[in-house]
Design a protein around this motif. Sequence first.
Motif, PDB file in Angstrom:
ATOM      1  N   VAL A 120      15.631   8.046   0.247  1.00 53.55           N
ATOM      2  CA  VAL A 120      14.258   8.109   0.754  1.00 53.55           C
ATOM      3  C   VAL A 120      13.778   6.672   0.901  1.00 53.55           C
ATOM      4  O   VAL A 120      13.956   5.853  -0.007  1.00 53.55           O
ATOM      5  CB  VAL A 120      13.328   8.893  -0.180  1.00 53.55           C
ATOM      6  CG1 VAL A 120      11.904   8.913   0.374  1.00 53.55           C
ATOM      7  CG2 VAL A 120      13.835  10.322  -0.376  1.00 53.55           C
ATOM      8  N   ALA A 121      13.210   6.368   2.058  1.00 56.15           N
ATOM      9  CA  ALA A 121      12.786   4.998   2.351  1.00 56.15           C
ATOM     10  C   ALA A 121      11.430   5.008   3.042  1.00 56.15           C
ATOM     11  O   ALA A 121      11.028   6.009   3.647  1.00 56.15           O
ATOM     12  CB  ALA A 121      13.820   4.302   3.240  1.00 56.15           C
ATOM     13  N   VAL A 152       2.686   4.105   8.304  1.00 58.70           N
ATOM     14  CA  VAL A 152       3.872   3.885   7.482  1.00 58.70           C
ATOM     15  C   VAL A 152       4.948   4.880   7.899  1.00 58.70           C
ATOM     16  O   VAL A 152       4.679   6.069   8.054  1.00 58.70           O
ATOM     17  CB  VAL A 152       3.559   4.060   5.983  1.00 58.70           C
ATOM     18  CG1 VAL A 152       4.841   3.930   5.143  1.00 58.70           C
ATOM     19  CG2 VAL A 152       2.526   3.041   5.543  1.00 58.70           C
ATOM     20  N   MET A 153       6.156   4.385   8.086  1.00 59.32           N
ATOM     21  CA  MET A 153       7.288   5.242   8.421  1.00 59.32           C
ATOM     22  C   MET A 153       8.000   5.672   7.149  1.00 59.32           C
ATOM     23  O   MET A 153       8.344   4.843   6.308  1.00 59.32           O
ATOM     24  CB  MET A 153       8.251   4.486   9.333  1.00 59.32           C
ATOM     25  CG  MET A 153       9.364   5.330   9.887  1.00 59.32           C
ATOM     26  SD  MET A 153      10.416   4.365  10.977  1.00 59.32           S
ATOM     27  CE  MET A 153       9.238   3.934  12.255  1.00 59.32           C
ATOM     28  N   PHE A 154       8.186   6.985   7.005  1.00 57.57           N
ATOM     29  CA  PHE A 154       8.896   7.552   5.867  1.00 57.57           C
ATOM     30  C   PHE A 154      10.159   8.239   6.379  1.00 57.57           C
ATOM     31  O   PHE A 154      10.109   8.988   7.358  1.00 57.57           O
ATOM     32  CB  PHE A 154       8.027   8.572   5.134  1.00 57.57           C
ATOM     33  CG  PHE A 154       6.814   7.980   4.469  1.00 57.57           C
ATOM     34  CD1 PHE A 154       6.886   7.478   3.179  1.00 57.57           C
ATOM     35  CD2 PHE A 154       5.600   7.916   5.146  1.00 57.57           C
ATOM     36  CE1 PHE A 154       5.765   6.927   2.568  1.00 57.57           C
ATOM     37  CE2 PHE A 154       4.469   7.378   4.540  1.00 57.57           C
ATOM     38  CZ  PHE A 154       4.559   6.876   3.251  1.00 57.57           C
ATOM     39  N   ALA A 160       0.808  -1.222   0.000  1.00 58.82           N
ATOM     40  CA  ALA A 160       0.000   0.000   0.000  1.00 58.82           C
ATOM     41  C   ALA A 160       0.837   1.267   0.000  1.00 58.82           C
ATOM     42  O   ALA A 160       0.295   2.362  -0.165  1.00 58.82           O
ATOM     43  CB  ALA A 160      -0.919   0.006   1.221  1.00 58.82           C
ATOM     44  N   VAL A 161       2.152   1.150   0.162  1.00 62.30           N
ATOM     45  CA  VAL A 161       3.004   2.319   0.397  1.00 62.30           C
ATOM     46  C   VAL A 161       3.377   2.991  -0.925  1.00 62.30           C
ATOM     47  O   VAL A 161       3.756   2.328  -1.891  1.00 62.30           O
ATOM     48  CB  VAL A 161       4.282   1.919   1.155  1.00 62.30           C
ATOM     49  CG1 VAL A 161       5.148   3.146   1.428  1.00 62.30           C
ATOM     50  CG2 VAL A 161       3.924   1.207   2.452  1.00 62.30           C
ATOM     51  N   ARG A 162       3.294   4.325  -0.926  1.00 62.41           N
ATOM     52  CA  ARG A 162       3.651   5.121  -2.093  1.00 62.41           C
ATOM     53  C   ARG A 162       4.394   6.382  -1.657  1.00 62.41           C
ATOM     54  O   ARG A 162       4.109   6.955  -0.608  1.00 62.41           O
ATOM     55  CB  ARG A 162       2.393   5.559  -2.874  1.00 62.41           C
ATOM     56  CG  ARG A 162       1.488   4.426  -3.331  1.00 62.41           C
ATOM     57  CD  ARG A 162       2.089   3.655  -4.481  1.00 62.41           C
ATOM     58  NE  ARG A 162       1.160   2.691  -5.020  1.00 62.41           N
ATOM     59  CZ  ARG A 162       0.990   1.453  -4.554  1.00 62.41           C
ATOM     60  NH1 ARG A 162       1.718   1.035  -3.528  1.00 62.41           N
ATOM     61  NH2 ARG A 162       0.124   0.633  -5.111  1.00 62.41           N
ATOM     62  N   PHE A 163       5.344   6.824  -2.475  1.00 57.22           N
ATOM     63  CA  PHE A 163       5.896   8.161  -2.310  1.00 57.22           C
ATOM     64  C   PHE A 163       6.464   8.610  -3.648  1.00 57.22           C
ATOM     65  O   PHE A 163       6.709   7.799  -4.555  1.00 57.22           O
ATOM     66  CB  PHE A 163       6.940   8.250  -1.192  1.00 57.22           C
ATOM     67  CG  PHE A 163       8.223   7.494  -1.419  1.00 57.22           C
ATOM     68  CD1 PHE A 163       9.227   7.997  -2.237  1.00 57.22           C
ATOM     69  CD2 PHE A 163       8.457   6.288  -0.767  1.00 57.22           C
ATOM     70  CE1 PHE A 163      10.421   7.306  -2.425  1.00 57.22           C
ATOM     71  CE2 PHE A 163       9.642   5.582  -0.942  1.00 57.22           C
ATOM     72  CZ  PHE A 163      10.626   6.101  -1.776  1.00 57.22           C
ATOM     73  N   SER A 164       6.655   9.920  -3.786  1.00 55.96           N
ATOM     74  CA  SER A 164       7.323  10.458  -4.963  1.00 55.96           C
ATOM     75  C   SER A 164       8.296  11.535  -4.511  1.00 55.96           C
ATOM     76  O   SER A 164       8.085  12.203  -3.494  1.00 55.96           O
ATOM     77  CB  SER A 164       6.320  11.030  -5.966  1.00 55.96           C
ATOM     78  OG  SER A 164       5.656  12.160  -5.433  1.00 55.96           O
ATOM     79  N   TYR A 208      15.367  12.859   8.456  1.00 50.12           N
ATOM     80  CA  TYR A 208      13.998  13.159   8.859  1.00 50.12           C
ATOM     81  C   TYR A 208      13.214  11.860   8.913  1.00 50.12           C
ATOM     82  O   TYR A 208      13.415  10.966   8.074  1.00 50.12           O
ATOM     83  CB  TYR A 208      13.303  14.066   7.839  1.00 50.12           C
ATOM     84  CG  TYR A 208      13.789  15.493   7.775  1.00 50.12           C
ATOM     85  CD1 TYR A 208      13.045  16.522   8.339  1.00 50.12           C
ATOM     86  CD2 TYR A 208      14.966  15.818   7.120  1.00 50.12           C
ATOM     87  CE1 TYR A 208      13.470  17.852   8.252  1.00 50.12           C
ATOM     88  CE2 TYR A 208      15.399  17.131   7.034  1.00 50.12           C
ATOM     89  CZ  TYR A 208      14.644  18.146   7.599  1.00 50.12           C
ATOM     90  OH  TYR A 208      15.073  19.444   7.515  1.00 50.12           O
ATOM     91  N   VAL A 209      12.302  11.756   9.868  1.00 51.70           N
ATOM     92  CA  VAL A 209      11.420  10.596   9.935  1.00 51.70           C
ATOM     93  C   VAL A 209      10.031  11.065  10.331  1.00 51.70           C
ATOM     94  O   VAL A 209       9.866  11.870  11.249  1.00 51.70           O
ATOM     95  CB  VAL A 209      11.954   9.528  10.918  1.00 51.70           C
ATOM     96  CG1 VAL A 209      12.201  10.106  12.303  1.00 51.70           C
ATOM     97  CG2 VAL A 209      11.004   8.333  10.996  1.00 51.70           C
TER      98      VAL A 209
END
Length: 254
Positions: A84-85, A204-206, A50-54, A197-198
């Motif tokens: 980025v994780a 969800v952890m970004f 389900a995880v997304r990032f851009s 940064y977290v």
Amino acid sequence: MRVPAFAVLVLAAAPLRAQAADSVPACVPAPADSAGVVRWACAGTGYDAAVRFSVFLPADWTVTAPEDAGLVIRASQGGVQIAVAAEDQLHAPRTRADTAGFWMRATRLVLARDPTLEDLQAFRRRAANPDKARRAVTAAQLRDSVLLAMAGGLSAAHEDRKVVARAAEVRRLAGRPAGYLAETFEADGIPRRAESYVTVRDAVMFIATLECPDSGCGDALPVWERALASLRTWTERSAAGRERMSSIDPDPNL
């Protein structure tokens, strides 16, 4: 690139990884724009499905997309590296054992300690369903004290590096409160600097991290700042995910 283990960060057991991921996560680039930057859109798989990032990264940097089950994208040039994780702390349960583990992890993350059976039962009654449990975890982890503890989990000291300077505070990342850690540490006798940064969204952890030679970070800072400003985070299971690009943060509870 030094990307610390997520298990160090969550103050409790991370999601179980006994089952293999369905496939390798994907980070797909768009064409470079006139400013020479590329938008990378990243999606998880398996427990992180389900995880997304851009994020926008320079077109002339070397970019390494995910190579295994972990959703991590890295960009590097010379001795400078940006990463980025993301990792889902409360993935969708697939089995009966997953369901039991889901509620145990959710209770532990909300309480920031090992729960008793009574704690577990009380939280499950109160949360009632996984969506509410994820909201409770997110709210608990966005407290300043927890964000600072998470940021502390990114310290180079956890890799037996000698840290000579450190600053930590609560900032913002992708429109949300975030733990921030800046350190100068020694690696093979050479001073290096790291900024991390977290933040948390929908459980969800970004994480976003910069690492560079202490004497050579200046030129990288504009790139780092553009990447941070461009970062967008969401999950496909949330309302914010369905309208993901219309606003940085349409629902502050997600």
